[in-house]
Motif scaffolding. Structure first.
Motif, PDB file in Angstrom:
ATOM      1  N   MET A 183       0.728  -1.189   0.015  1.00 24.26           N
ATOM      2  CA  MET A 183       0.091   0.071  -0.030  1.00 24.26           C
ATOM      3  C   MET A 183       0.839   1.211  -0.036  1.00 24.26           C
ATOM      4  O   MET A 183       1.943   1.277   0.726  1.00 24.26           O
ATOM      5  N   GLN A 184       0.567   2.269  -0.824  1.00 26.13           N
ATOM      6  CA  GLN A 184       1.444   3.355  -0.745  1.00 26.13           C
ATOM      7  C   GLN A 184       0.305   4.826  -0.506  1.00 26.13           C
ATOM      8  O   GLN A 184      -0.895   4.596  -0.986  1.00 26.13           O
ATOM      9  N   LEU A 185       0.874   5.675   0.175  1.00 21.40           N
ATOM     10  CA  LEU A 185       0.018   6.842   0.534  1.00 21.40           C
ATOM     11  C   LEU A 185       1.109   8.107   0.081  1.00 21.40           C
ATOM     12  O   LEU A 185       2.214   8.040   0.611  1.00 21.40           O
ATOM     13  N   TYR A 186       0.658   8.940  -0.926  1.00 20.72           N
ATOM     14  CA  TYR A 186       0.983  10.019  -1.392  1.00 20.72           C
ATOM     15  C   TYR A 186       0.730  11.128  -0.629  1.00 20.72           C
ATOM     16  O   TYR A 186      -0.698  11.225  -0.396  1.00 20.72           O
ATOM     17  N   SER A 187       1.524  11.627   0.165  1.00 24.09           N
ATOM     18  CA  SER A 187       1.244  12.509   1.282  1.00 24.09           C
ATOM     19  C   SER A 187       2.205  13.703   1.491  1.00 24.09           C
ATOM     20  O   SER A 187       3.109  13.810   1.159  1.00 24.09           O
ATOM     21  N   PHE A 188       1.691  14.804   2.131  1.00 29.80           N
ATOM     22  CA  PHE A 188       2.659  15.881   2.711  1.00 29.80           C
ATOM     23  C   PHE A 188       2.363  16.024   4.236  1.00 29.80           C
ATOM     24  O   PHE A 188       1.233  16.058   4.675  1.00 29.80           O
ATOM     25  N   PHE A 189       3.509  16.456   4.893  1.00 34.26           N
ATOM     26  CA  PHE A 189       3.460  16.172   6.391  1.00 34.26           C
ATOM     27  C   PHE A 189       2.520  17.198   6.833  1.00 34.26           C
ATOM     28  O   PHE A 189       1.844  16.691   7.992  1.00 34.26           O
ATOM     29  N   ASN A 190       2.444  18.375   6.303  1.00 33.97           N
ATOM     30  CA  ASN A 190       1.603  19.278   6.951  1.00 33.97           C
ATOM     31  C   ASN A 190       0.299  19.368   6.472  1.00 33.97           C
ATOM     32  O   ASN A 190      -0.552  20.494   6.574  1.00 33.97           O
ATOM     33  N   GLU A 223       3.826   2.432   2.329  1.00 33.56           N
ATOM     34  CA  GLU A 223       4.811   2.806   2.011  1.00 33.56           C
ATOM     35  C   GLU A 223       4.577   4.724   1.771  1.00 33.56           C
ATOM     36  O   GLU A 223       3.526   4.918   1.095  1.00 33.56           O
ATOM     37  N   TYR A 224       5.299   5.442   2.361  1.00 31.68           N
ATOM     38  CA  TYR A 224       5.068   6.978   2.410  1.00 31.68           C
ATOM     39  C   TYR A 224       5.882   7.427   1.125  1.00 31.68           C
ATOM     40  O   TYR A 224       6.779   7.338   0.781  1.00 31.68           O
ATOM     41  N   GLN A 225       4.837   8.040   0.227  1.00 29.96           N
ATOM     42  CA  GLN A 225       5.458   8.765  -0.854  1.00 29.96           C
ATOM     43  C   GLN A 225       5.102  10.314  -0.633  1.00 29.96           C
ATOM     44  O   GLN A 225       4.221  10.820  -0.619  1.00 29.96           O
ATOM     45  N   GLY A 226       6.289  11.373  -0.250  1.00 25.70           N
ATOM     46  CA  GLY A 226       6.127  12.629  -0.046  1.00 25.70           C
ATOM     47  C   GLY A 226       5.966  13.454  -1.354  1.00 25.70           C
ATOM     48  O   GLY A 226       6.468  13.154  -2.538  1.00 25.70           O
ATOM     49  N   VAL A 227       4.945  14.356  -1.138  1.00 26.63           N
ATOM     50  CA  VAL A 227       4.457  15.073  -2.339  1.00 26.63           C
ATOM     51  C   VAL A 227       4.610  16.579  -1.684  1.00 26.63           C
ATOM     52  O   VAL A 227       3.856  16.999  -0.913  1.00 26.63           O
ATOM     53  N   ALA A 263      -1.148  12.414 -13.624  1.00 26.66           N
ATOM     54  CA  ALA A 263      -1.601  11.285 -14.084  1.00 26.66           C
ATOM     55  C   ALA A 263      -2.152  10.486 -13.113  1.00 26.66           C
ATOM     56  O   ALA A 263      -3.058   9.450 -13.642  1.00 26.66           O
ATOM     57  N   LYS A 264      -1.683  10.213 -11.927  1.00 25.67           N
ATOM     58  CA  LYS A 264      -2.314   9.583 -11.205  1.00 25.67           C
ATOM     59  C   LYS A 264      -3.452  10.072 -10.003  1.00 25.67           C
ATOM     60  O   LYS A 264      -4.296   9.291  -9.970  1.00 25.67           O
ATOM     61  N   ASN A 265      -3.211  11.256  -9.921  1.00 25.72           N
ATOM     62  CA  ASN A 265      -4.388  12.143  -9.394  1.00 25.72           C
ATOM     63  C   ASN A 265      -4.861  13.486  -9.948  1.00 25.72           C
ATOM     64  O   ASN A 265      -4.158  14.278  -9.807  1.00 25.72           O
ATOM     65  N   PRO A 266      -5.650  13.324 -10.779  1.00 26.06           N
ATOM     66  CA  PRO A 266      -6.194  14.606 -11.543  1.00 26.06           C
ATOM     67  C   PRO A 266      -6.668  15.478 -10.650  1.00 26.06           C
ATOM     68  O   PRO A 266      -6.654  16.740 -10.998  1.00 26.06           O
ATOM     69  N   ASN A 267      -6.740  15.322  -9.166  1.00 25.96           N
ATOM     70  CA  ASN A 267      -7.275  16.534  -8.271  1.00 25.96           C
ATOM     71  C   ASN A 267      -6.161  17.473  -8.003  1.00 25.96           C
ATOM     72  O   ASN A 267      -6.313  18.477  -7.523  1.00 25.96           O
ATOM     73  N   LYS A 268      -4.687  16.862  -8.322  1.00 27.64           N
ATOM     74  CA  LYS A 268      -3.535  17.591  -8.093  1.00 27.64           C
ATOM     75  C   LYS A 268      -3.706  18.389  -6.828  1.00 27.64           C
ATOM     76  O   LYS A 268      -3.464  19.426  -6.358  1.00 27.64           O
ATOM     77  N   SER A 269      -3.694  17.137  -5.918  1.00 26.21           N
ATOM     78  CA  SER A 269      -3.813  17.455  -4.263  1.00 26.21           C
ATOM     79  C   SER A 269      -3.083  16.112  -3.542  1.00 26.21           C
ATOM     80  O   SER A 269      -3.091  15.172  -4.293  1.00 26.21           O
ATOM     81  N   VAL A 270      -3.266  16.144  -2.298  1.00 29.35           N
ATOM     82  CA  VAL A 270      -3.041  15.030  -1.607  1.00 29.35           C
ATOM     83  C   VAL A 270      -3.981  14.800  -0.624  1.00 29.35           C
ATOM     84  O   VAL A 270      -4.738  15.603  -0.288  1.00 29.35           O
ATOM     85  N   PRO A 271      -4.114  13.795  -0.020  1.00 33.05           N
ATOM     86  CA  PRO A 271      -3.440  12.310  -0.201  1.00 33.05           C
ATOM     87  C   PRO A 271      -3.962  11.458  -1.463  1.00 33.05           C
ATOM     88  O   PRO A 271      -5.311  12.071  -2.111  1.00 33.05           O
ATOM     89  N   LEU A 272      -3.310  10.762  -2.164  1.00 29.18           N
ATOM     90  CA  LEU A 272      -3.620   9.527  -2.775  1.00 29.18           C
ATOM     91  C   LEU A 272      -3.330   8.219  -2.157  1.00 29.18           C
ATOM     92  O   LEU A 272      -2.066   8.006  -1.817  1.00 29.18           O
TER      93      LEU A 272
END
Length: 212
Positions: A1-8, A27-31, A45-54
């Motif tokens: 499992m992967q989470l595209y995230s930003f710490f704040n 698995e943490y994926q920083g954006v 391409a992964k997230n058309p919302n252009k935001s986190v999280p994914l």
């Protein structure tokens, strides 16, 4: 499992709390949304919302938007349920969660604050006044709902629900922006209690790989 995230990111924070409560490894994926990494073509391409999280689950299922992710996790991984099955209890939890996720957060997130500054030319003082206004509007409502229906150490009982998952990141954001929260005694009591729980500690912004 992967989470595209930003710490704040408070929306990412919500999902991290849920994953920790459900004891799910990821698995943490920083954006870095501060420098616009969410607008990179590969990410869009992964997230058309252009935001986190994914969230990308182990079977390849991709989910965007924090509330959708939280609903997905609660259905697929029902341990430590975030939303109760009982109709009235479920409704109370959703009332508070939506007051935060739908009424407060969208008005004070990074893209809105950036638009106020860059496109409308508001001053830092005006931007802070905007932020504080919506914190007061939102937390006045949440505090009243908790006073009317809340009980226990968390919003509704002694175990965290979706209401707490949404509340704690919003309090953290308000504190970071210097808002006076002293009037919200119930909210602050819940916040302080949740800070003692390992899942909330694990999910905290300061404990993320991309924390700066």
């Amino acid at each position: 499992m992967q989470l595209y995230s930003f710490f704040n990111s408070s929306t990412s924070y919500r999902v991290r709390i849920a994953l920790a409560l459900k004891n799910l490894d990821f698995e943490y994926q920083g954006v870095n949304i501060r420098i616009g990494a969410q607008f990179a073509a590969e990410y869009v391409a992964k997230n058309p919302n252009k935001s986190v999280p994914l969230l990308i689950d182990n079977d390849g299922t991709q989910v965007t938007q924090s509330l959708a992710i939280l609903s997905y996790l609660d259905e697929k991984y029902p341990q430590s349920r975030l939303v109760p099955a009982d109709l009235v209890a479920k409704t109370r939890v959703l009332e508070v969660a939506n007051a935060i996720a739908c009424d407060m957060h969208p008005l004070n997130n990074l893209r809105i604050l950036g638009y106020l500054s860059k496109e409308l030319g508001v001053s830092e003082e005006q931007k802070k006044a905007w932020y504080n206004h919506w914190v007061v509007e939102g937390f006045d409502a949440v505090e009243a709902l908790l006073a009317r229906y809340g009980h226990g150490c968390c919003c509704f009982g002694d175990e965290p629900t979706l209401a707490d998952v949404c509340l704690i990141p919003q309090v953290a954001n308000a504190q970071r922006f210097g808002c006076d929260l002293s009037a919200y005694t119930r909210i602050l009591a819940i916040y302080q209690y949740c800070q003692t729980l390992p899942a909330f500690q694990q999910a905290a912004p300061a404990n993320q790989p991309d924390s700066q």
